[in-house]
Design a protein around this motif. Structure first.
Motif, PDB file in Angstrom:
ATOM      1  N   SER A  21       0.838  -1.201   0.000  1.00 19.89           N
ATOM      2  CA  SER A  21       0.000   0.000   0.000  1.00 19.89           C
ATOM      3  C   SER A  21       0.867   1.243   0.000  1.00 19.89           C
ATOM      4  O   SER A  21       2.049   1.196   0.335  1.00 19.89           O
ATOM      5  CB  SER A  21      -0.937   0.015   1.216  1.00 19.89           C
ATOM      6  N   VAL A  22       0.255   2.352  -0.393  1.00 26.25           N
ATOM      7  CA  VAL A  22       0.921   3.653  -0.413  1.00 26.25           C
ATOM      8  C   VAL A  22       0.018   4.651   0.296  1.00 26.25           C
ATOM      9  O   VAL A  22      -1.140   4.848  -0.105  1.00 26.25           O
ATOM     10  CB  VAL A  22       1.202   4.139  -1.852  1.00 26.25           C
ATOM     11  N   ASN A  23       0.531   5.231   1.372  1.00 29.23           N
ATOM     12  CA  ASN A  23      -0.256   6.190   2.161  1.00 29.23           C
ATOM     13  C   ASN A  23      -1.627   5.625   2.527  1.00 29.23           C
ATOM     14  O   ASN A  23      -2.650   6.321   2.479  1.00 29.23           O
ATOM     15  CB  ASN A  23      -0.402   7.513   1.415  1.00 29.23           C
ATOM     16  N   GLY A  24      -1.636   4.342   2.869  1.00 26.60           N
ATOM     17  CA  GLY A  24      -2.866   3.695   3.321  1.00 26.60           C
ATOM     18  C   GLY A  24      -3.747   3.143   2.215  1.00 26.60           C
ATOM     19  O   GLY A  24      -4.722   2.442   2.496  1.00 26.60           O
ATOM     20  N   LYS A  25      -3.409   3.402   0.947  1.00 26.82           N
ATOM     21  CA  LYS A  25      -4.216   2.917  -0.163  1.00 26.82           C
ATOM     22  C   LYS A  25      -3.618   1.620  -0.700  1.00 26.82           C
ATOM     23  O   LYS A  25      -2.468   1.594  -1.134  1.00 26.82           O
ATOM     24  CB  LYS A  25      -4.290   3.968  -1.271  1.00 26.82           C
ATOM     25  N   LYS A  26      -4.413   0.557  -0.662  1.00 24.14           N
ATOM     26  CA  LYS A  26      -3.936  -0.754  -1.086  1.00 24.14           C
ATOM     27  C   LYS A  26      -3.717  -0.802  -2.592  1.00 24.14           C
ATOM     28  O   LYS A  26      -4.481  -0.214  -3.366  1.00 24.14           O
ATOM     29  CB  LYS A  26      -4.928  -1.833  -0.662  1.00 24.14           C
ATOM     30  N   LEU A  27      -2.674  -1.514  -3.004  1.00 23.56           N
ATOM     31  CA  LEU A  27      -2.368  -1.638  -4.428  1.00 23.56           C
ATOM     32  C   LEU A  27      -2.963  -2.909  -5.023  1.00 23.56           C
ATOM     33  O   LEU A  27      -2.954  -3.084  -6.239  1.00 23.56           O
ATOM     34  CB  LEU A  27      -0.847  -1.645  -4.641  1.00 23.56           C
ATOM     35  N   SER A  28      -3.466  -3.788  -4.187  1.00 26.45           N
ATOM     36  CA  SER A  28      -4.066  -5.034  -4.667  1.00 26.45           C
ATOM     37  C   SER A  28      -5.219  -4.737  -5.621  1.00 26.45           C
ATOM     38  O   SER A  28      -6.094  -3.910  -5.336  1.00 26.45           O
ATOM     39  CB  SER A  28      -4.569  -5.864  -3.487  1.00 26.45           C
ATOM     40  N   GLY A  29      -5.216  -5.391  -6.777  1.00 30.59           N
ATOM     41  CA  GLY A  29      -6.282  -5.204  -7.747  1.00 30.59           C
ATOM     42  C   GLY A  29      -6.030  -4.106  -8.751  1.00 30.59           C
ATOM     43  O   GLY A  29      -6.763  -3.972  -9.733  1.00 30.59           O
ATOM     44  N   LEU A  30      -4.986  -3.302  -8.534  1.00 30.40           N
ATOM     45  CA  LEU A  30      -4.664  -2.227  -9.463  1.00 30.40           C
ATOM     46  C   LEU A  30      -3.706  -2.727 -10.531  1.00 30.40           C
ATOM     47  O   LEU A  30      -2.923  -3.650 -10.300  1.00 30.40           O
ATOM     48  CB  LEU A  30      -4.026  -1.051  -8.725  1.00 30.40           C
ATOM     49  N   ASP A  31      -3.748  -2.098 -11.713  1.00 29.88           N
ATOM     50  CA  ASP A  31      -2.716  -2.412 -12.689  1.00 29.88           C
ATOM     51  C   ASP A  31      -1.501  -1.548 -12.370  1.00 29.88           C
ATOM     52  O   ASP A  31      -1.524  -0.695 -11.470  1.00 29.88           O
ATOM     53  CB  ASP A  31      -3.206  -2.198 -14.126  1.00 29.88           C
ATOM     54  N   LEU A  32      -0.419  -1.774 -13.096  1.00 27.64           N
ATOM     55  CA  LEU A  32       0.823  -1.095 -12.759  1.00 27.64           C
ATOM     56  C   LEU A  32       0.719   0.415 -12.901  1.00 27.64           C
ATOM     57  O   LEU A  32       1.247   1.175 -12.082  1.00 27.64           O
ATOM     58  CB  LEU A  32       1.965  -1.629 -13.629  1.00 27.64           C
ATOM     59  N   ASN A  33       0.029   0.877 -13.955  1.00 25.69           N
ATOM     60  CA  ASN A  33      -0.138   2.318 -14.143  1.00 25.69           C
ATOM     61  C   ASN A  33      -0.832   2.954 -12.945  1.00 25.69           C
ATOM     62  O   ASN A  33      -0.435   4.019 -12.457  1.00 25.69           O
ATOM     63  CB  ASN A  33      -0.951   2.605 -15.408  1.00 25.69           C
ATOM     64  N   GLU A  34      -1.886   2.290 -12.486  1.00 21.50           N
ATOM     65  CA  GLU A  34      -2.649   2.823 -11.356  1.00 21.50           C
ATOM     66  C   GLU A  34      -1.807   2.816 -10.084  1.00 21.50           C
ATOM     67  O   GLU A  34      -1.845   3.768  -9.293  1.00 21.50           O
ATOM     68  CB  GLU A  34      -3.924   2.000 -11.157  1.00 21.50           C
ATOM     69  N   ALA A  35      -1.051   1.743  -9.898  1.00 21.82           N
ATOM     70  CA  ALA A  35      -0.195   1.671  -8.716  1.00 21.82           C
ATOM     71  C   ALA A  35       0.863   2.757  -8.751  1.00 21.82           C
ATOM     72  O   ALA A  35       1.139   3.416  -7.747  1.00 21.82           O
ATOM     73  CB  ALA A  35       0.461   0.290  -8.636  1.00 21.82           C
ATOM     74  N   VAL A  36       1.436   2.949  -9.911  1.00 26.12           N
ATOM     75  CA  VAL A  36       2.480   3.952 -10.062  1.00 26.12           C
ATOM     76  C   VAL A  36       1.947   5.356  -9.800  1.00 26.12           C
ATOM     77  O   VAL A  36       2.626   6.196  -9.224  1.00 26.12           O
ATOM     78  CB  VAL A  36       3.085   3.880 -11.473  1.00 26.12           C
ATOM     79  N   SER A  37       0.708   5.593 -10.221  1.00 26.83           N
ATOM     80  CA  SER A  37       0.128   6.918 -10.001  1.00 26.83           C
ATOM     81  C   SER A  37      -0.009   7.223  -8.517  1.00 26.83           C
ATOM     82  O   SER A  37       0.040   8.383  -8.093  1.00 26.83           O
ATOM     83  CB  SER A  37      -1.235   7.018 -10.689  1.00 26.83           C
ATOM     84  N   LEU A  38      -0.169   6.187  -7.701  1.00 24.33           N
ATOM     85  CA  LEU A  38      -0.239   6.387  -6.250  1.00 24.33           C
ATOM     86  C   LEU A  38       1.153   6.598  -5.662  1.00 24.33           C
ATOM     87  O   LEU A  38       1.328   7.349  -4.699  1.00 24.33           O
ATOM     88  CB  LEU A  38      -0.898   5.172  -5.581  1.00 24.33           C
ATOM     89  N   ILE A  39       2.122   5.924  -6.241  1.00 25.01           N
ATOM     90  CA  ILE A  39       3.489   6.040  -5.733  1.00 25.01           C
ATOM     91  C   ILE A  39       4.095   7.388  -6.104  1.00 25.01           C
ATOM     92  O   ILE A  39       4.860   7.970  -5.347  1.00 25.01           O
ATOM     93  CB  ILE A  39       4.357   4.889  -6.287  1.00 25.01           C
ATOM     94  N   ARG A  40       3.742   7.861  -7.275  1.00 27.33           N
ATOM     95  CA  ARG A  40       4.264   9.141  -7.738  1.00 27.33           C
ATOM     96  C   ARG A  40       3.755  10.291  -6.894  1.00 27.33           C
ATOM     97  O   ARG A  40       2.783  10.164  -6.159  1.00 27.33           O
ATOM     98  CB  ARG A  40       3.841   9.383  -9.183  1.00 27.33           C
TER      99      ARG A  40
END
Length: 476
Positions: A143-162
């Protein structure tokens, strides 16, 4: 950008690099569809897609964004390949990728990929927020800042990390060997665009560190190598630890400095089994011994360099087994016409001797594991650690204490009497109240001491072993 999407070098938000570091990245080129054929939709296929789109736009219970639907369809096609290095990047993501290829970006400085639905760290970039926070290759980001990355594609996950420079990213990490997830706090920053660092040691051995293979890396490498040779070196260590990879033509150009003309640098095999060898256009090999220093964060182009120099330039491989990425990606940035792009695996790459190292990595000649302090999870103390505590945070504390010379006599995660004594010794030397408890101040002092220890070259046992290997070859 090699750090984010395809192996996606996570530099995206992590660092962005998607085709560069984590993928081998051959070149950015336009696709060239050649009329109707097997590569075009059949009428019945097109009818099916239009029917679904029509139903969504006319029957779905709320309005939808047509562009999002089309993007989702393309993402679905790419995900159906079940290849973590083949991805679709929307326009804004593609722009970040381009910046990364050029060697400049903002983020946490790590390359990531998607593996079995998990966002996995390929490698943290040296001196980046990711490395300073203790991210390691093979870590899974939950997770990033409390938002789980499970179920997201890589683009979506990256947008949270950025995120913008100076903003905080709290990552929840799953790490092999730790029963509980680890929390790491990172502050996003500009990632150093310089990729090559060189120096001549007092003992006459030259060291060149390559942090990734960006557009200007080969030229910078040639400049630094020429300077070292002018100074007169007795041997050379090429350090590609935590180098996630980069652009194929760039690593070939670097290898040509050492692989004699006409010798093979890399082989590329297409899906039909046809192999194409890339032969060196360089001159004679070097007269001095060479070692390539690598670890489990050395991926893709770094592995191509290690394989080529080992098999065709008699280089010694020192360190740990490399990451194991043996596929080639090409980015098609004009085919879609709207600023988005497709990065797709188009071939395997093999070493000059025909070895495919995918998911296996390259074994070193001289095994040199990193000191335990390098892999210790950073302390995240929400409440003081005290005697009789149990857990991964205590185990990390024990690893750090031992690495700094305060031996707690155990490393099993139990806050024993001997651990209390080791903490007291550290606190006394650090000018803190010696109560044997690890509160936020003591944890911060331990972290700072660990960072200073890691910066001391004399503590870099892997580098020392690489230097010794070079010296040993020079005496033969």
């Amino acid at each position: 950008m090699a750090s984010i999407i395809g192996t996606a070098l996570v530099t995206y938000g992590l660092t962005h690099e998607i085709s560069l570091s984590g993928s081998l990245h051959s070149s950015t080129m336009a696709a060239a569809p050649d009329g109707a054929g097997a590569d075009r939709l059949k009428p019945e296929e097109l009818d099916k897609i239009n029917a679904v789109l029509g139903l969504i736009e006319t029957k779905y219970y709320k309005d939808v964004d047509r562009d999002e639907i089309i993007d989702g369809a393309v993402k679905g096609m790419m995900s159906a390949l079940e290849d973590p290095y083949s991805v679709y990047m929307e326009k804004d993501v593609a722009q970040h990728f381009s910046e990364s290829v050029e060697g400049s970006f903002t983020g946490i400085g790590a390359e990531v990929t998607m593996d079995s639905g998990n966002v996995v760290i390929v490698s943290p970039i040296k001196s980046s927020p990711a490395e300073k926070a203790g991210l390691l290759a093979k870590d899974i980001v939950l997770s990033v800042n409390g938002k789980k990355l499970s179920g997201l594609d890589l683009n979506e996950a990256v947008s949270l990390i950025r995120g913008p420079k100076g903003t905080k990213a709290k990552l929840l990490i799953k790490r092999t060997g730790h029963a509980e997830p680890l929390e790491l706090d990172l502050i996003r920053d500009d990632i150093d665009v310089e990729t090559v660092f060189a120096k001549k040691r007092d003992d006459g051995v030259g060291v060149i560190e390559i942090r990734q293979f960006s557009l200007n890396t080969a030229d910078r490498f040639a400049e630094e190598l020429a300077k070292l040779e002018q100074q007169g070196i007795s041997g050379l260590v090429i350090d590609v630890r935590n180098n996630p990879g980069g652009i194929l033509p760039v690593v070939i150009k670097v290898a040509e400095n050492f692989v004699p003309k006409g010798k093979t640098i890399v082989q590329v095999e297409d899906r039909g089994g046809n192999r194409e060898k890339t032969l060196s256009g360089g001159q004679d090999g070097k007269s001095y011994p060479i070692a390539v220093l690598m670890n489990k964060g050395s991926a893709s182009a770094s592995e191509i360099l290690a394989g080529a120099l080992h098999e065709e330039a008699d280089a010694i491989l020192v360190g740990e087994t490399s990451y194991g990425k043996g596929t080639v990606q090409v980015s098609y940035n004009k085919a879609l016409g709207d600023g988005s792009l497709i990065k797709m695996t188009i071939a395997k790459w093999l070493t000059p001797n025909g070895e495919w190292i995918h998911q296996k990595g390259i074994e070193p000649d001289v095994k040199a594991p990193a000191p335990a302090l390098y892999s210790a999870a950073r302390l995240s103390v929400t409440k003081p650690l005290v005697a009789d505590s149990i857990g991964d945070q205590v185990r990390s504390l024990q690893t750090i204490l031992k690495g700094l010379g305060y031996d707690p006599k155990r490393d099993d995660g139990y806050y024993s009497t001997s651990t209390v004594q080791a903490v007291k010794q550290f606190q006394s030397h650090a000018g803190l109240p010696a109560d044997g408890k690890v509160d936020a101040k003591t944890a911060n002092a331990l972290e700072q001491a660990a960072m200073q220890w890691l910066k001391q070259e004399t503590n870099d046992s892997q580098l020392q072993q690489a230097v010794e290997a070079v010296k040993g070859e020079g005496r033969k």
